[in-house]
Scaffold this motif. Structure first.
Motif, PDB file in Angstrom:
ATOM      1  N   GLU A  35       5.714  -6.283   7.160  1.00  0.00           N
ATOM      2  CA  GLU A  35       5.346  -4.944   7.601  1.00  0.00           C
ATOM      3  C   GLU A  35       6.582  -4.053   7.643  1.00  0.00           C
ATOM      4  O   GLU A  35       7.628  -4.434   8.156  1.00  0.00           O
ATOM      5  N   ASN A  39       2.670  -1.889   4.345  1.00  0.00           N
ATOM      6  CA  ASN A  39       1.724  -2.968   4.611  1.00  0.00           C
ATOM      7  C   ASN A  39       1.560  -3.811   3.348  1.00  0.00           C
ATOM      8  O   ASN A  39       1.362  -3.276   2.258  1.00  0.00           O
ATOM      9  N   TRP A  40       1.630  -5.143   3.505  1.00  0.00           N
ATOM     10  CA  TRP A  40       1.601  -6.052   2.368  1.00  0.00           C
ATOM     11  C   TRP A  40       0.562  -7.140   2.535  1.00  0.00           C
ATOM     12  O   TRP A  40       0.267  -7.569   3.642  1.00  0.00           O
ATOM     13  N   THR A  41       0.035  -7.586   1.399  1.00  0.00           N
ATOM     14  CA  THR A  41      -0.827  -8.760   1.368  1.00  0.00           C
ATOM     15  C   THR A  41      -0.243  -9.740   0.352  1.00  0.00           C
ATOM     16  O   THR A  41       0.437  -9.349  -0.593  1.00  0.00           O
ATOM     17  N   ASN A  42      -0.498 -11.021   0.591  1.00  0.00           N
ATOM     18  CA  ASN A  42      -0.137 -12.073  -0.361  1.00  0.00           C
ATOM     19  C   ASN A  42      -1.423 -12.805  -0.703  1.00  0.00           C
ATOM     20  O   ASN A  42      -2.044 -13.409   0.172  1.00  0.00           O
ATOM     21  N   GLY A  67      -4.208 -11.583  -1.141  1.00  0.00           N
ATOM     22  CA  GLY A  67      -5.292 -10.982  -0.366  1.00  0.00           C
ATOM     23  C   GLY A  67      -5.183 -11.157   1.136  1.00  0.00           C
ATOM     24  O   GLY A  67      -6.002 -10.633   1.880  1.00  0.00           O
ATOM     25  N   ILE A  68      -4.202 -11.887   1.613  1.00  0.00           N
ATOM     26  CA  ILE A  68      -4.045 -12.144   3.045  1.00  0.00           C
ATOM     27  C   ILE A  68      -2.941 -11.238   3.598  1.00  0.00           C
ATOM     28  O   ILE A  68      -1.814 -11.247   3.081  1.00  0.00           O
ATOM     29  N   PRO A  69      -3.238 -10.432   4.651  1.00  0.00           N
ATOM     30  CA  PRO A  69      -2.209  -9.561   5.229  1.00  0.00           C
ATOM     31  C   PRO A  69      -0.988 -10.369   5.670  1.00  0.00           C
ATOM     32  O   PRO A  69      -1.111 -11.461   6.227  1.00  0.00           O
ATOM     33  N   LYS A  70       0.195  -9.830   5.392  1.00  0.00           N
ATOM     34  CA  LYS A  70       1.452 -10.505   5.728  1.00  0.00           C
ATOM     35  C   LYS A  70       2.246  -9.640   6.698  1.00  0.00           C
ATOM     36  O   LYS A  70       3.040  -8.795   6.295  1.00  0.00           O
ATOM     37  N   ASP A 126       0.815  -1.215   0.000  1.00  0.00           N
ATOM     38  CA  ASP A 126       0.000   0.000   0.000  1.00  0.00           C
ATOM     39  C   ASP A 126       0.851   1.269   0.000  1.00  0.00           C
ATOM     40  O   ASP A 126       0.327   2.372   0.088  1.00  0.00           O
TER      41      ASP A 126
END
Length: 95
Positions: free
Chosen positions: A93, A81-84, A86-89, A77
């Motif tokens: 961070e 902040n990251w997603t893989n 669609g799942i937050p990772k 973002d």
């Protein structure tokens, strides 16, 4: 602007073709790696999107080894902040 780069892997038997393209929001890096490890053929494809500061904000990674395929899509973002898929990772961070 576009730059095409080709190189041979030193540690593993591989060949990589990488294309860097300047896009409106920064850079797009598209690459394909093919090679052999432990007598098995593998293939890795990735697409990276980076902003004008070369900060990665998107990674699409596909791997194939011995008929098994895996896909990963990482989205950032811009605030660490990251997603893989669609799942937050949380482990990414701040990256």
């Amino acid at each position: 602007m576009q730059t095409n780069i080709l190189w041979k892997g030193l540690e593993y038997h591989s060949l990589e073709n990488c294309v860097l393209t300047k896009i409106k929001s920064g850079w797009s890096i598209n690459s394909t790696i093919v090679g052999a490890y432990d007598k098995k053929i593998y293939k890795v494809e990735y697409v990276i999107k980076a902003n004008d500061k070369w900060e990665t904000i998107y990674l699409n990674l596909t791997t194939e080894l011995a008929g098994s395929k895996q896909d990963f899509i990482f989205l950032g973002d811009g605030n660490g902040n990251w997603t893989n898929n669609g799942i937050p990772k949380a482990e990414f961070e701040g990256c």
